[in-house]
Design an enzyme around this catalytic site. Structure first.
Site, PDB file in Angstrom:
ATOM      1  N   LYS A  85       7.826  12.465  15.290  1.00 56.01           N
ATOM      2  CA  LYS A  85       8.802  13.114  16.179  1.00 56.01           C
ATOM      3  C   LYS A  85      10.094  13.429  15.396  1.00 56.01           C
ATOM      4  O   LYS A  85      10.608  14.546  15.450  1.00 56.01           O
ATOM      5  CB  LYS A  85       9.113  12.146  17.331  1.00 56.01           C
ATOM      6  CG  LYS A  85       9.978  12.707  18.406  1.00 56.01           C
ATOM      7  CD  LYS A  85       9.145  13.480  19.384  1.00 56.01           C
ATOM      8  CE  LYS A  85       9.994  14.091  20.474  1.00 56.01           C
ATOM      9  NZ  LYS A  85       9.304  15.191  21.124  1.00 56.01           N
TER      10      LYS A  85
ATOM     11  N   ASP B 261      14.378   0.783  11.589  1.00 54.67           N
ATOM     12  CA  ASP B 261      13.301   0.185  12.387  1.00 54.67           C
ATOM     13  C   ASP B 261      12.572   1.329  13.086  1.00 54.67           C
ATOM     14  O   ASP B 261      13.180   2.070  13.859  1.00 54.67           O
ATOM     15  CB  ASP B 261      13.903  -0.787  13.419  1.00 54.67           C
ATOM     16  CG  ASP B 261      12.829  -1.602  14.135  1.00 54.67           C
ATOM     17  OD1 ASP B 261      11.701  -1.092  14.336  1.00 54.67           O
ATOM     18  OD2 ASP B 261      13.127  -2.759  14.500  1.00 54.67           O
TER      19      ASP B 261
ATOM     20  N   LYS C 234      -4.057   0.390  16.364  1.00 48.10           N
ATOM     21  CA  LYS C 234      -4.638   1.338  15.404  1.00 48.10           C
ATOM     22  C   LYS C 234      -5.577   2.333  16.095  1.00 48.10           C
ATOM     23  O   LYS C 234      -5.682   3.486  15.660  1.00 48.10           O
ATOM     24  CB  LYS C 234      -5.363   0.591  14.285  1.00 48.10           C
ATOM     25  CG  LYS C 234      -4.444  -0.271  13.404  1.00 48.10           C
ATOM     26  CD  LYS C 234      -3.363   0.536  12.674  1.00 48.10           C
ATOM     27  CE  LYS C 234      -2.657  -0.291  11.614  1.00 48.10           C
ATOM     28  NZ  LYS C 234      -1.584   0.407  10.925  1.00 48.10           N
TER      29      LYS C 234
ATOM     30  N   ILE D 208      -7.907  -4.545   0.669  1.00 43.23           N
ATOM     31  CA  ILE D 208      -7.300  -4.036  -0.570  1.00 43.23           C
ATOM     32  C   ILE D 208      -6.681  -5.219  -1.325  1.00 43.23           C
ATOM     33  O   ILE D 208      -5.804  -5.911  -0.794  1.00 43.23           O
ATOM     34  CB  ILE D 208      -6.214  -2.967  -0.258  1.00 43.23           C
ATOM     35  CG1 ILE D 208      -6.813  -1.809   0.574  1.00 43.23           C
ATOM     36  CG2 ILE D 208      -5.574  -2.455  -1.544  1.00 43.23           C
ATOM     37  CD1 ILE D 208      -7.899  -1.011  -0.091  1.00 43.23           C
TER      38      ILE D 208
ATOM     39  N   SER E 260      -4.057   3.787   9.027  1.00 42.55           N
ATOM     40  CA  SER E 260      -4.749   3.153  10.143  1.00 42.55           C
ATOM     41  C   SER E 260      -5.532   1.937   9.633  1.00 42.55           C
ATOM     42  O   SER E 260      -5.077   1.237   8.725  1.00 42.55           O
ATOM     43  CB  SER E 260      -5.642   4.202  10.816  1.00 42.55           C
ATOM     44  OG  SER E 260      -6.229   3.670  11.978  1.00 42.55           O
TER      45      SER E 260
ATOM     46  N   ILE F  38       0.830  -1.210   0.000  1.00 41.83           N
ATOM     47  CA  ILE F  38       0.000   0.000   0.000  1.00 41.83           C
ATOM     48  C   ILE F  38       0.867   1.263   0.000  1.00 41.83           C
ATOM     49  O   ILE F  38       0.680   2.156  -0.830  1.00 41.83           O
ATOM     50  CB  ILE F  38      -0.975  -0.002   1.206  1.00 41.83           C
ATOM     51  CG1 ILE F  38      -2.058  -1.076   0.983  1.00 41.83           C
ATOM     52  CG2 ILE F  38      -1.601   1.379   1.404  1.00 41.83           C
ATOM     53  CD1 ILE F  38      -3.105  -1.156   2.081  1.00 41.83           C
TER      54      ILE F  38
END
Ligand code: COA
Length: 288
Positions: free
Chosen positions: A141, A81, A176, A205, A158, A33
């Site tokens: 961040k 990561d 989520k 999807i 999400s 995605i």
């Protein structure tokens, strides 16, 4: 995999150079995605950096995305990561030194597997929370100073499964739900700085790992989806382009569900429920 090609520029409703001069930073960008989200942004003029844990897969995906538009710059940074803020901070520094800026962020890295509660270890739960939720926090961040400088925008990838109770997905549902809450809070907190934050919640999807590995075989195919088909990666890309475009300049703190209306049906497991739960959790099978 269903990738985009140049026809996305000529056949879509978007202007070819919509994102010219902008840079998008994408975690999980070598996955299905997020890769296609990146392709859409690059086809419409953006440069991009995609991040992943697997070096070869990430670099190969970056080269393929770059080949979609002459002159496109796409970095593939492997060995990153999202659970490690230092790893992301280093990726941001590399991006700024090579591409000059970051305008848009897609927090898409995620981990998922099906596990009933009985067999889900504490460490497994923590792993998914750390990748999906802490990873999303770390991503914003690390990019914050660039987003602030460029009055940028963030999209969190999400899901819909926490809108109701989906068996075998307690870890992902919790993660989520946290991602949605993070996005809403940051929309309010960062809005005055000119930064917009929204979520995209994909449904089923086609061609994704989520679909092949995680969707239960209920036998009803797409016939229960109100729009009568499964989604495509292009559907998610269209929503991505909209949310990053000036057309959405007054849109923040929203959750854009792209699922053909499926979650409203609420019958995710079809006739499999509750027998499949009872089998997984049989007393012979109890686990700490
Ligand atoms: N079912 C139950 N538990 C599982 C599991 C599964 N299918 N896969 C992993 N786990 C558990 C492990 O057993 C371990 O727990 P333990 O220490 O109690 O044994 C824990 O999860 C962490 O496993 P590890 O392999 O160290 O995870 P990781 O942190 O390197 O990887 C995952 C994260 C577990 C989410 C892994 O599935 C992953 O990396 N996925 C990336 C791809 C992906 O999921 N994409 C999403 C597509 S929708």
């Amino acid at each position: 995999m269903a990738s985009l090609d140049k026809s996305f520029v000529t056949d879509s409703v978007w202007k070819p150079d919509l994102f010219k001069g902008k840079v998008v930073f994408v975690t999980g960008g070598a996955g299905t995605i997020c890769r296609v989200q990146t392709e859409a942004m690059v086809l419409l003029g953006a440069d991009a950096v995609i991040l992943g844990r697997n070096v070869a897969k990430t670099e190969k995906a970056a080269a393929e995305i770059a080949s979609l538009r002459p002159g496109a710059k796409v970095l593939g940074l492997g060995n990153v990561d999202v659970r490690e803020i230092d790893s992301l901070a280093q990726a941001v520094a590399t991006t700024v030194s090579k591409l000059g800026r970051i305008d848009f962020v897609i927090a898409g890295a995620a981990g998922n597997f099906l596990s009933d509660f009985n067999h889900l270890s504490s460490n497994a739960f923590k792993s998914v929370i750390s990748i999906d939720l802490l990873g999303s926090f770390n991503t914003v961040k690390a990019c914050f100073s660039e987003l602030r400088k460029n009055k940028g925008a963030v999209i969190f990838v999400s899901a819909t499964l926490h809108y109701y109770g989906v068996p075998f997905q307690s870890h992902v549902g919790a993660a989520k739900a946290g991602v949605d809450a993070l996005s809403n809070a940051l929309a309010v907190e960062l809005g005055p700085l000119g930064i917009r934050c929204n979520c995209i919640a994909p449904g089923g999807i086609e061609g994704t790992e989520g679909m092949s590995r995680l969707m239960p075989e209920t036998g009803h195919g797409a016939s229960k989806v109100p729009l009568a088909r499964w989604g495509t990666t292009r559907d998610i890309s269209e929503a991505t382009v909209y949310l990053f475009s000036p057309a959405a300049s007054y849109v923040t703190g929203s959750i854009q569900v792209v699922d053909g209306g499926f979650w409203h049906i609420g019958n995710f497991m079809g006739d499999l429920y509750p027998l499949v739960i009872l089998n997984q959790n049989s007393v012979e099978n109890l686990k700490l």
